[in-house]
Scaffold this active site. Structure first.
Site, PDB file in Angstrom:
ATOM      1  N   GLY A  46       0.772  -1.359   0.120  1.00 44.56           N
ATOM      2  CA  GLY A  46       0.194  -0.075   0.001  1.00 44.56           C
ATOM      3  C   GLY A  46       0.808   1.173  -0.052  1.00 44.56           C
ATOM      4  O   GLY A  46       0.144   2.273   0.105  1.00 44.56           O
ATOM      5  N   HIS A  47       2.097   1.337   0.011  1.00 40.54           N
ATOM      6  CA  HIS A  47       3.057   2.317  -0.156  1.00 40.54           C
ATOM      7  C   HIS A  47       4.143   2.356  -1.007  1.00 40.54           C
ATOM      8  O   HIS A  47       5.416   1.991  -0.685  1.00 40.54           O
ATOM      9  CB  HIS A  47       3.637   2.566   1.425  1.00 40.54           C
ATOM     10  CG  HIS A  47       4.048   4.029   1.986  1.00 40.54           C
ATOM     11  ND1 HIS A  47       5.377   4.144   1.812  1.00 40.54           N
ATOM     12  CD2 HIS A  47       3.447   4.911   2.502  1.00 40.54           C
ATOM     13  CE1 HIS A  47       5.353   5.598   2.158  1.00 40.54           C
ATOM     14  NE2 HIS A  47       4.326   5.798   2.723  1.00 40.54           N
ATOM     15  N   PHE A  48       4.125   2.620  -2.197  1.00 36.02           N
ATOM     16  CA  PHE A  48       2.780   2.940  -2.928  1.00 36.02           C
ATOM     17  C   PHE A  48       2.693   2.070  -4.160  1.00 36.02           C
ATOM     18  O   PHE A  48       3.784   1.893  -4.703  1.00 36.02           O
ATOM     19  CB  PHE A  48       2.947   4.267  -3.333  1.00 36.02           C
ATOM     20  CG  PHE A  48       3.062   5.156  -2.173  1.00 36.02           C
ATOM     21  CD1 PHE A  48       1.828   5.619  -1.448  1.00 36.02           C
ATOM     22  CD2 PHE A  48       4.321   5.908  -1.954  1.00 36.02           C
ATOM     23  CE1 PHE A  48       2.010   6.724  -0.576  1.00 36.02           C
ATOM     24  CE2 PHE A  48       4.410   6.921  -0.962  1.00 36.02           C
ATOM     25  CZ  PHE A  48       3.296   7.404  -0.163  1.00 36.02           C
ATOM     26  N   VAL A  53       7.755   2.564  -1.751  1.00 39.93           N
ATOM     27  CA  VAL A  53       8.738   3.500  -1.145  1.00 39.93           C
ATOM     28  C   VAL A  53       8.798   3.104   0.357  1.00 39.93           C
ATOM     29  O   VAL A  53       7.587   2.731   0.900  1.00 39.93           O
ATOM     30  CB  VAL A  53       8.496   5.025  -1.083  1.00 39.93           C
ATOM     31  CG1 VAL A  53       9.639   5.760  -0.164  1.00 39.93           C
ATOM     32  CG2 VAL A  53       8.570   5.591  -2.544  1.00 39.93           C
TER      33      VAL A  53
END
EC number: 4.2.1.59
Length: 139
Positions: A46-48, A53
């Site tokens: 979820g990041h990203f 990252v």
């Protein structure tokens, strides 16, 4: 120290264990450790998506865990639990991405009773990724 040896010192486990290897250690003084950042890290879901990252807060957590190892390897703190007491002067200078090896350099500044402070620096290929002053509490 290997990953197995680290797990004998730190209470953290997957997915929150952020130190893979210890390269140098002077108990109660300093530590040089590594975190191998892979695409399989759960936080990259979820990041990203499409632009992975490592979250800055997890870089700081990796630094704190490395510092905790330097404290927990002291005889008087063996078997205790480290807690993150605070963070100050955090600066992020470089993104950390899958495939990077995050080098964690933590120097303990002060230690009184069960509270310690440290200066921490995370680098990738010699380039500064994050620096911070950390506060630890050992119980």
């Amino acid at each position: 120290m290997t990953a197995t040896e680290i797990q004998k010192v730190l209470p953290h486990r997957y997915p929150m264990l952020m130190v893979d290897r210890v390269l140098e250690l002077v108990s109660g003084e300093r530590i040089l450790a590594q975190k191998n950042v892979t695409i399989n890290e759960e936080f990259f879901q979820g990041h990203f998506p499409g632009n992975p990252v490592m979250p800055g807060v997890l870089i700081v957590e990796a630094l704190a865990q490395a510092g905790a190892i330097a404290l927990l390897k002291m005889d008087r703190f063996a078997g205790k639990t480290p807690y993150f007491g605070g963070v100050d002067k955090v600066k992020f200078r470089r993104m950390v991405r899958p495939g990077d090896t995050l080098t964690l350099n933590v120097t303990l500044d002060k230690l009184k009773d069960n509270i310690g402070s440290a200066h921490a620096l995370a680098t990738v290929d010699g380039e500064k990724a994050c620096s911070a002053d950390l506060l630890f509490l050992i119980k």
